[in-house]
Design a protein around this motif. Structure first.
Motif, PDB file in Angstrom:
ATOM      1  N   ASP A  49       0.908  -1.305  -0.107  1.00  0.00           N
ATOM      2  CA  ASP A  49      -0.046   0.277  -0.013  1.00  0.00           C
ATOM      3  C   ASP A  49       0.911   1.206   0.022  1.00  0.00           C
ATOM      4  N   VAL A  50       0.741   1.927  -1.094  1.00  0.00           N
ATOM      5  CA  VAL A  50       1.732   3.125  -1.358  1.00  0.00           C
ATOM      6  C   VAL A  50       0.706   4.501  -1.294  1.00  0.00           C
ATOM      7  N   SER A  51      -0.427   4.306  -0.957  1.00  0.00           N
ATOM      8  CA  SER A  51      -1.234   5.371  -0.903  1.00  0.00           C
ATOM      9  C   SER A  51      -0.971   6.509  -0.001  1.00  0.00           C
ATOM     10  N   ILE A  52      -0.322   6.259   1.217  1.00  0.00           N
ATOM     11  CA  ILE A  52      -0.033   7.266   2.101  1.00  0.00           C
ATOM     12  C   ILE A  52       1.369   7.996   2.024  1.00  0.00           C
ATOM     13  N   LEU A  53       2.032   7.606   0.479  1.00  0.00           N
ATOM     14  CA  LEU A  53       3.442   8.241   0.060  1.00  0.00           C
ATOM     15  C   LEU A  53       2.866   9.534  -0.397  1.00  0.00           C
ATOM     16  N   SER A  54       3.989  10.552  -0.464  1.00  0.00           N
ATOM     17  CA  SER A  54       3.739  11.874  -1.270  1.00  0.00           C
ATOM     18  C   SER A  54       3.863  11.313  -2.785  1.00  0.00           C
ATOM     19  N   PRO A  55       3.773  12.105  -3.778  1.00  0.00           N
ATOM     20  CA  PRO A  55       4.179  11.863  -5.048  1.00  0.00           C
ATOM     21  C   PRO A  55       5.754  11.939  -5.237  1.00  0.00           C
ATOM     22  N   GLY A  56       6.612  11.115  -5.893  1.00  0.00           N
ATOM     23  CA  GLY A  56       7.996  11.434  -6.102  1.00  0.00           C
ATOM     24  C   GLY A  56       8.623   9.885  -6.401  1.00  0.00           C
ATOM     25  N   MET A  57       9.667   9.738  -6.429  1.00  0.00           N
ATOM     26  CA  MET A  57      10.379   8.567  -6.794  1.00  0.00           C
ATOM     27  C   MET A  57      11.027   8.132  -5.479  1.00  0.00           C
ATOM     28  N   TYR A  58      10.971   6.570  -5.485  1.00  0.00           N
ATOM     29  CA  TYR A  58      11.089   5.967  -4.295  1.00  0.00           C
ATOM     30  C   TYR A  58      11.892   4.680  -4.648  1.00  0.00           C
ATOM     31  N   THR A  59      12.966   4.097  -3.810  1.00  0.00           N
ATOM     32  CA  THR A  59      13.868   2.957  -4.076  1.00  0.00           C
ATOM     33  C   THR A  59      13.194   1.835  -3.294  1.00  0.00           C
ATOM     34  N   LEU A  60      12.946   0.607  -3.995  1.00  0.00           N
ATOM     35  CA  LEU A  60      12.554  -0.609  -3.360  1.00  0.00           C
ATOM     36  C   LEU A  60      13.798  -1.382  -2.887  1.00  0.00           C
ATOM     37  N   GLN A  61      13.779  -1.792  -1.758  1.00  0.00           N
ATOM     38  CA  GLN A  61      14.905  -2.689  -1.299  1.00  0.00           C
ATOM     39  C   GLN A  61      14.220  -4.124  -1.110  1.00  0.00           C
ATOM     40  N   ILE A  62      14.430  -5.060  -1.922  1.00  0.00           N
ATOM     41  CA  ILE A  62      13.445  -6.199  -2.125  1.00  0.00           C
ATOM     42  C   ILE A  62      14.319  -7.370  -1.676  1.00  0.00           C
ATOM     43  N   THR A  63      14.002  -8.209  -0.634  1.00  0.00           N
ATOM     44  CA  THR A  63      14.884  -9.679  -0.523  1.00  0.00           C
ATOM     45  C   THR A  63      13.957 -10.746  -0.624  1.00  0.00           C
ATOM     46  N   TYR A  64      14.586 -11.510  -1.582  1.00  0.00           N
ATOM     47  CA  TYR A  64      13.560 -12.656  -1.969  1.00  0.00           C
ATOM     48  C   TYR A  64      14.671 -13.825  -1.851  1.00  0.00           C
ATOM     49  N   ASN A  65      14.350 -14.806  -1.318  1.00  0.00           N
ATOM     50  CA  ASN A  65      15.664 -16.150  -1.284  1.00  0.00           C
ATOM     51  C   ASN A  65      16.809 -15.693  -1.188  1.00  0.00           C
ATOM     52  N   ASN A  66      17.154 -14.837  -0.209  1.00  0.00           N
ATOM     53  CA  ASN A  66      18.291 -14.413   0.485  1.00  0.00           C
ATOM     54  C   ASN A  66      18.978 -13.548  -0.447  1.00  0.00           C
ATOM     55  N   LYS A  67      18.494 -13.133  -1.474  1.00  0.00           N
ATOM     56  CA  LYS A  67      18.936 -12.145  -2.646  1.00  0.00           C
ATOM     57  C   LYS A  67      18.357 -10.556  -2.347  1.00  0.00           C
ATOM     58  N   LEU A  68      19.382  -9.525  -2.774  1.00  0.00           N
ATOM     59  CA  LEU A  68      18.594  -8.237  -2.441  1.00  0.00           C
ATOM     60  C   LEU A  68      18.711  -7.717  -3.533  1.00  0.00           C
ATOM     61  N   ILE A  69      17.409  -7.121  -4.165  1.00  0.00           N
ATOM     62  CA  ILE A  69      17.138  -6.616  -5.367  1.00  0.00           C
ATOM     63  C   ILE A  69      16.692  -5.054  -5.270  1.00  0.00           C
ATOM     64  N   ILE A  70      17.227  -4.135  -5.856  1.00  0.00           N
ATOM     65  CA  ILE A  70      16.950  -2.701  -5.872  1.00  0.00           C
ATOM     66  C   ILE A  70      16.126  -2.497  -7.088  1.00  0.00           C
ATOM     67  N   LYS A  71      15.177  -1.716  -6.887  1.00  0.00           N
ATOM     68  CA  LYS A  71      14.259  -1.225  -7.890  1.00  0.00           C
ATOM     69  C   LYS A  71      13.655   0.116  -7.589  1.00  0.00           C
ATOM     70  N   LYS A  72      13.319   1.006  -8.456  1.00  0.00           N
ATOM     71  CA  LYS A  72      12.981   2.107  -8.364  1.00  0.00           C
ATOM     72  C   LYS A  72      11.364   2.403  -8.806  1.00  0.00           C
TER      73      LYS A  72
END
Length: 76
Positions: A49-72
């Motif tokens: 749920d990102v409805s509370i965030l202000s408009p803009g760019m955000y960085t997602l730090q995702i962990t899956y199967n002990n791997k770290l993935i960064i997405k914007k």
């Protein structure tokens, strides 16, 4: 490389987002604003749920199967 292939298997949509972001796998995820402050943290989820965030760019730090993935993402 394997990591590049793995990163491509994670689908984060829609981008730009208005109120929710979907991920095609259950992941742990941290969302950071443009100055590096963590604004959302969720574990074992595939909907964010990102409805509370202000408009803009955000960085997602995702962990899956002990791997770290960064997405914007862009929040409208």
């Amino acid at each position: 490389t394997f990591l590049h292939e793995f990163r491509d298997q994670l689908i984060v949509y829609p981008n730009p987002a208005i109120d929710k972001i979907n991920i095609n796998k259950n992941v742990d995820i941290n969302v950071f604003n443009y100055i590096g402050g963590m604004v959302i943290s969720e574990t074992n989820t595939n909907v964010l749920d990102v409805s509370i965030l202000s408009p803009g760019m955000y960085t997602l730090q995702i962990t899956y199967n002990n791997k770290l993935i960064i997405k914007k993402i862009i929040k409208k």
